[in-house]
Design an enzyme around this catalytic site. Structure first.
Site, PDB file in Angstrom:
ATOM      1  N   GLU A 168      -3.347  -3.205   1.718  1.00  0.00           N
ATOM      2  CA  GLU A 168      -2.723  -1.867   1.294  1.00  0.00           C
ATOM      3  C   GLU A 168      -1.575  -1.276   2.567  1.00  0.00           C
ATOM      4  O   GLU A 168      -1.689  -1.999   3.654  1.00  0.00           O
ATOM      5  CB  GLU A 168      -3.691  -0.657   1.639  1.00  0.00           C
ATOM      6  CG  GLU A 168      -3.095   0.553   1.388  1.00  0.00           C
ATOM      7  CD  GLU A 168      -4.427   1.851   1.473  1.00  0.00           C
ATOM      8  OE1 GLU A 168      -5.449   1.300   1.907  1.00  0.00           O
ATOM      9  OE2 GLU A 168      -4.374   2.844   1.319  1.00  0.00           O
ATOM     10  N   LYS A 221      -1.596   4.615  -5.917  1.00  0.00           N
ATOM     11  CA  LYS A 221      -3.049   5.015  -5.622  1.00  0.00           C
ATOM     12  C   LYS A 221      -3.320   6.342  -6.214  1.00  0.00           C
ATOM     13  O   LYS A 221      -2.680   7.306  -5.716  1.00  0.00           O
ATOM     14  CB  LYS A 221      -3.067   4.838  -4.056  1.00  0.00           C
ATOM     15  CG  LYS A 221      -4.673   5.164  -3.514  1.00  0.00           C
ATOM     16  CD  LYS A 221      -4.357   5.055  -1.887  1.00  0.00           C
ATOM     17  CE  LYS A 221      -6.097   5.120  -1.324  1.00  0.00           C
ATOM     18  NZ  LYS A 221      -6.090   4.747   0.046  1.00  0.00           N
ATOM     19  N   CYS A 244      -7.847   0.646  -2.404  1.00  0.00           N
ATOM     20  CA  CYS A 244      -8.717   0.956  -1.366  1.00  0.00           C
ATOM     21  C   CYS A 244      -9.643   1.999  -1.690  1.00  0.00           C
ATOM     22  O   CYS A 244     -10.519   1.799  -2.645  1.00  0.00           O
ATOM     23  CB  CYS A 244      -8.017   1.457   0.042  1.00  0.00           C
ATOM     24  SG  CYS A 244      -8.945   1.305   1.530  1.00  0.00           S
ATOM     25  N   VAL A 281     -11.782   1.826   6.178  1.00  0.00           N
ATOM     26  CA  VAL A 281     -12.201   2.315   7.370  1.00  0.00           C
ATOM     27  C   VAL A 281     -13.699   2.764   7.427  1.00  0.00           C
ATOM     28  O   VAL A 281     -14.097   2.807   8.510  1.00  0.00           O
ATOM     29  CB  VAL A 281     -11.438   3.438   7.795  1.00  0.00           C
ATOM     30  CG1 VAL A 281      -9.887   3.070   8.452  1.00  0.00           C
ATOM     31  CG2 VAL A 281     -11.389   4.583   6.884  1.00  0.00           C
TER      32      VAL A 281
HETATM   33  C1  ACM Z   1      -8.464   4.012   2.282  1.00  0.00           C
HETATM   34  O1  ACM Z   1      -8.404   4.535   1.505  1.00  0.00           O
HETATM   35  N1  ACM Z   1      -7.495   3.375   2.979  1.00  0.00           N
HETATM   36  C2  ACM Z   1      -9.531   4.341   3.366  1.00  0.00           C
END
Ligand code: ACM
Length: 266
Positions: free
Chosen positions: A38, A109, A142, A169
Site C-alpha cells: 500500500e 481503498k 489493507c 499496523v
Molecule cells: C492500514 O489500513 N494501512 C492499517
C-alpha cells in the site's frame, strides 16, 4: 502461474527512491503477477492533506505508474501496487493493476484506517474483478481485511486471487487473511511493508510478514517481520474455481442469503 509479493520499506516522500527500490526488486524475479505494498510510491504517514496533495498522482497521468508499467511489459508480469491518487482535486488511497500490455485498472481503498480518514476520501468505485491472462484478480487494500464483506464480494464476483497491498499496523491481518482465503476458497497475496515511520504526532511500526495463502488456508510463502523480501510460488488458479466442500455442500450455493439481509443494510 507464478505469483509473488515484494516486501520493502518505502522512504516517506521520496518517490524516485521508492520506484528505484521497487524496480530492482521486480527485476530480480520471474513471475506472472507481483503484488507490492500500500502507498508504496509515497510512504504512509501523512500529516496534512496539503502534503498528500503535493505528492499524489493522477491514475492516468502518473510518472510512477508509467515507469512501473514499462517494467511490467519488459518482465511480462502483472503488477499490483499501492499509490497516492489525486483525481480532480480529490485524494484516494489507491492501487493500480498494471498489465504487461500497458493497460491498467484502478481500485480506491473503501475502508480507510485511522488518520487516513483526515487526508483521503473513501473509495467510490465498487469492488471489481479484473482479468490477467484469463485469471480473475480482485484488489483490496489493507484495512479492507477487517470487513469480511470485502473478500466475500470479490469472491462472489469471481475473483480467484485477492491482491492485497497493505501497510499493516494491527497484529491480526495476516492470521485473518488465512480465514478470508479459506472461507471464500481464494488465493490471497498480502504484500506488506516493514519498519517504523514517525512523522508529526504519528508513529507506526509496520509488521512485514507478507504472505501468500491458498484457497485451503495453507501458507504458501511468508516473509520475515523485518527486511526486504521477495517470494514467488507456482499456483493453479483453477483450485479457486471449485467451491465444492463435499457432495452436499458448495461454499456459495449452500449460503442462505435470505437470512443475511441485515448485512447489506446501511
Ligand atoms: C492500514 O489500513 N494501512 C492499517
Amino acid at each position: 502461474m507464478k505469483v509473488g509479493f515484494i516486501q520493502f520499506r518505502s522512504v516517506f516522500g521520496d518517490i524516485a527512491a521508492n520506484i528505484e527500490t521497487m524496480k530492482n526488486l521486480i527485476a530480480s524475479v520471474e513471475a506472472d503477477l507481483l503484488v507490492l505494498p500500500e502507498l508504496a510510491t509515497t510512504g504512509y504517514t501523512f500529516t496534512s492533506e496539503e502534503e498528500l496533495a503535493r505528492i499524489a498522482e493522477p491514475f492516468d497521468n502518473s510518472p510512477s505508474l508509467d515507469e512501473l508499467s514499462v517494467l511490467a511489459g519488459v518482465k511480462n508480469c502483472g503488477l499490483v501496487v499501492g499509490f497516492g491518487e489525486i483525481s480532480r482535486g480529490t485524494l484516494f488511497n489507491s492501487a493500480a493493476l498494471l498489465r504487461p500490455d500497458g493497460s491498467r485498472e484502478l481500485y480506491r481503498k473503501i475502508h480507510l484506517f485511522g488518520a487516513e480518514n483526515l487526508f483521503f476520501q473513501p473509495g467510490d468505485i465498487p469492488f471489481a474483478v479484473h482479468e490477467l491472462n484469463g485469471i480473475r484478480l480482485g484488489i483490496m487494500i489493507c484495512f479492507d481485511w477487517y470487513f469480511p464483506e470485502s473478500v466475500r464480494v470479490l469472491a462472489l464476483k469471481g475473483a480467484e486471487i485477492i491482491c492485497h497491498p497493505v501497510n499493516f499496523v494491527l497484529p491480526w491481518g495476516q492470521r485473518s487473511m488465512i480465514v478470508r482465503s479459506l472461507e471464500n476458497r481464494v488465493f490471497s497475496i498480502t504484500a506488506n511493508r516493514y519498519g517504523v515511520e514517525s512523522r508529526g504526532d504519528y508513529s507506526f511500526t509496520f509488521t512485514g510478514a507478507s504472505q501468500i495463502i491458498s484457497p485451503y488456508g495453507e501458507i504458501l510463502a511468508a516473509a520475515p517481520a523485518e527486511g526486504e523480501s521477495v517470494a514467488v510460488v507456482e499456483i493453479d488458479p483453477a483450485l479457486a474455481r471449485n467451491k465444492k466442500i463435499n457432495r452436499y455442500n458448495d461454499l456459495f450455493e449452500s449460503r442462505r442469503p435470505e437470512f443475511y439481509r441485515r448485512i447489506s443494510e446501511p
